[in-house]
Write an enzyme that holds these catalytic residues in place. Structure first.
Site, PDB file in Angstrom:
ATOM      1  N   THR A  72       0.953  -1.164   0.157  1.00 14.17           N
ATOM      2  CA  THR A  72       0.017   0.104   0.155  1.00 14.17           C
ATOM      3  C   THR A  72       0.890   1.397  -0.141  1.00 14.17           C
ATOM      4  O   THR A  72       0.693   2.173  -0.653  1.00 14.17           O
ATOM      5  CB  THR A  72      -1.075  -0.014   1.425  1.00 14.17           C
ATOM      6  OG1 THR A  72      -1.943  -1.188   0.906  1.00 14.17           O
ATOM      7  CG2 THR A  72      -1.613   1.375   1.296  1.00 14.17           C
ATOM      8  N   GLN A 153      -0.161 -10.604  -5.271  1.00 17.57           N
ATOM      9  CA  GLN A 153      -0.510 -12.067  -5.462  1.00 17.57           C
ATOM     10  C   GLN A 153       0.239 -12.946  -6.508  1.00 17.57           C
ATOM     11  O   GLN A 153      -0.192 -14.027  -6.450  1.00 17.57           O
ATOM     12  CB  GLN A 153      -2.074 -12.065  -5.696  1.00 17.57           C
ATOM     13  CG  GLN A 153      -2.893 -11.510  -4.666  1.00 17.57           C
ATOM     14  CD  GLN A 153      -2.656 -12.013  -3.403  1.00 17.57           C
ATOM     15  OE1 GLN A 153      -2.392 -13.182  -3.091  1.00 17.57           O
ATOM     16  NE2 GLN A 153      -3.228 -11.516  -2.219  1.00 17.57           N
ATOM     17  N   SER A 173       4.462  -7.464  -1.474  1.00 16.01           N
ATOM     18  CA  SER A 173       4.468  -7.507  -0.112  1.00 16.01           C
ATOM     19  C   SER A 173       5.076  -8.852   0.360  1.00 16.01           C
ATOM     20  O   SER A 173       4.677  -9.758  -0.191  1.00 16.01           O
ATOM     21  CB  SER A 173       3.033  -7.368   0.333  1.00 16.01           C
ATOM     22  OG  SER A 173       2.896  -7.273   1.698  1.00 16.01           O
ATOM     23  N   ALA A 174       5.808  -8.728   1.500  1.00 19.67           N
ATOM     24  CA  ALA A 174       6.298  -9.661   2.082  1.00 19.67           C
ATOM     25  C   ALA A 174       5.489 -10.956   2.446  1.00 19.67           C
ATOM     26  O   ALA A 174       5.536 -12.285   2.362  1.00 19.67           O
ATOM     27  CB  ALA A 174       7.352  -9.362   2.969  1.00 19.67           C
ATOM     28  N   HIS A 175       4.530 -10.190   3.135  1.00 15.39           N
ATOM     29  CA  HIS A 175       3.532 -11.522   4.079  1.00 15.39           C
ATOM     30  C   HIS A 175       2.905 -12.327   3.082  1.00 15.39           C
ATOM     31  O   HIS A 175       2.171 -13.330   3.436  1.00 15.39           O
ATOM     32  CB  HIS A 175       2.753 -10.786   5.133  1.00 15.39           C
ATOM     33  CG  HIS A 175       1.598  -9.858   4.631  1.00 15.39           C
ATOM     34  ND1 HIS A 175       0.194 -10.541   4.556  1.00 15.39           N
ATOM     35  CD2 HIS A 175       1.392  -8.653   3.976  1.00 15.39           C
ATOM     36  CE1 HIS A 175      -0.611  -9.246   4.122  1.00 15.39           C
ATOM     37  NE2 HIS A 175       0.199  -8.394   3.620  1.00 15.39           N
ATOM     38  N   THR A 211      14.637   4.918   8.977  1.00 11.23           N
ATOM     39  CA  THR A 211      15.713   3.676   9.364  1.00 11.23           C
ATOM     40  C   THR A 211      14.945   2.429   8.952  1.00 11.23           C
ATOM     41  O   THR A 211      13.737   2.244   9.265  1.00 11.23           O
ATOM     42  CB  THR A 211      15.709   3.605  10.939  1.00 11.23           C
ATOM     43  OG1 THR A 211      16.420   4.891  11.389  1.00 11.23           O
ATOM     44  CG2 THR A 211      16.757   2.450  11.152  1.00 11.23           C
ATOM     45  N   CYS A 300      -8.298  -6.654   3.042  1.00  8.13           N
ATOM     46  CA  CYS A 300      -8.174  -5.301   3.135  1.00  8.13           C
ATOM     47  C   CYS A 300      -9.745  -4.889   3.360  1.00  8.13           C
ATOM     48  O   CYS A 300      -9.873  -3.422   4.012  1.00  8.13           O
ATOM     49  CB  CYS A 300      -7.619  -4.351   2.048  1.00  8.13           C
ATOM     50  SG  CYS A 300      -5.767  -4.865   1.999  1.00  8.13           S
TER      51      CYS A 300
END
Length: 357
Positions: A72, A153, A173-175, A211, A300
């Site tokens: 996002t 996806q 996205s990592a997850h 950071t 979402c």
């Protein structure tokens, strides 16, 4: 008591052991990656290793990867485009992309065409268009001189290489690939200039200050390595077989059920089922009570009882769209889990029919 079954991999994939191990190891690296001493260089090395691993999965150069807090945030690159640039979005794109749709004063050459390569609700695959001789990308009645692709996806499940598409931007996205939540990436084609996603200290080559999330990024990199290994080993072929067998059994029990996109190219793990007259949220609750996690659409939109914008855009009516559930599998899904799902769903369908009679 039977163990719960998780069939909502499109919302988030379970954390991979490789990612967990990498994150635990990164917790002991104390340095700030912007520091020049040994501790800082060690933290920086973790980030750069992860950048290489993510780039290998996505088929781009490591220097084209900008780490973010998720897809996002990465999609916000569209908001930073000059005011006169139109952003033309595929109607079935994810909400985080649709949010940036706008018309500008310039023609197709100054517009950006934005699309999702794999739809999160239906699993339907959209092949990125090729650039025409006039330099324009065209998809249906949408066109633009630059291409933005949402591959959240797709990566790890479908063959994809950013370099092949000719795209200027991509987000992931990592997850969704078994990494941690709260970290993702913007892929920015070399030579493309953007407004910084977040002004400040100039981290991530000045593209996104703050950071870096060293622990999350380390997990992202490890998940990317494992996802690429799975893809090369063909694990998603078995997932596709399980998905197809599940759909066949559900259709045998309920011929009026619609499998969205069954005759279209789809990612291996996703099934969107419409059973008109039986609300999707009711089905989700009944499966939850049976110990099975499925969803009624994009995570979402969780907590919002509304008809899928994607399904309406595809031409389904409100009754059909309101009956949707999404079942999304993963490499850890077993035949016995699918058998339990089919048994629970068909039993609930029988009860629903009898009440409606």
């Amino acid at each position: 008591m039977k163990e719960r079954i998780y069939l909502d991999w499109n919302a988030t994939a379970p954390l991979r052991p490789e990612a967990r191990d990498a994150m635990i190891a990164a917790m002991d690296v104390v340095g700030n990656p912007s520091s020049v001493h040994a501790e800082g260089r060690a933290a920086k090395a973790l980030i750069e290793r992860a950048r290489e691993d993510v780039a290998a999965l996505v088929g781009c150069s490591p220097k084209e990867i900008v780490f973010t807090s998720g897809a996002t945030e990465a999609a916000a690159v569209l908001a930073g485009l000059p005011a006169g640039v139109a952003v033309r979005v595929q109607p079935t794109a994810h909400d985080c992309v649709v949010a940036h749709q706008r018309e500008g004063d310039a023609g197709d050459g100054a517009a950006v065409l934005a699309l999702g390569v794999v739809n999160s609700e239906t699993g339907i695959v959209t092949q990125p268009p090729e650039r025409g001789e006039d330099g324009i990308f065209r998809l249906d009645d949408l066109a633009g001189g630059r291409l933005f692709v949402d591959v959240v996806q797709a990566v790890g499940r479908e063959p994809f290489a950013f370099a092949w598409t000719g795209a200027d931007f991509a987000i992931l996205s990592a997850h969704k690939i078994g990494g941690p939540k709260g970290v993702g990436a913007l892929i920015l084609r070399e030579g493309v200039d953007i407004e910084t996603l977040r002004p400040g200290g100039g981290q991530e080559m000045g593209r996104r200050s703050g950071t870096e999330n060293v622990i999350g990024i380390a997990g992202f990199g490890a998940a990317a390595r494992a996802a690429l290994s799975d893809q090369e080993a063909g694990v998603w072929d078995r997932v596709r077989q399980l998905r197809d067998a599940m759909e066949a059994r559900i259709l045998d029990a309920s011929p009026e059920t619609i499998v969205v996109g069954r005759d279209s190219p789809r990612v291996a793990n996703t099934s969107c089922l419409l059973t008109p007259g039986w609300k999707g949220e009711t089905q989700v609750m009944q499966m939850d009570l049976a110990g099975i996690a499925v969803s009624a659409g994009s995570a979402c939109s969780s907590g919002k009882v509304r008809v899928s914008r994607v399904l309406l855009a595809m031409g389904f009516d409100e009754i059909q769209a309101g009956s949707a559930i999404r079942v999304s599998l993963g490499p850890a899904t077993t035949e016995s889990e699918i058998e339990r799902l089919v048994a629970a769903w068909t039993a609930a369908r029988t009860r629903q029919r009898s009440r409606a009679a």
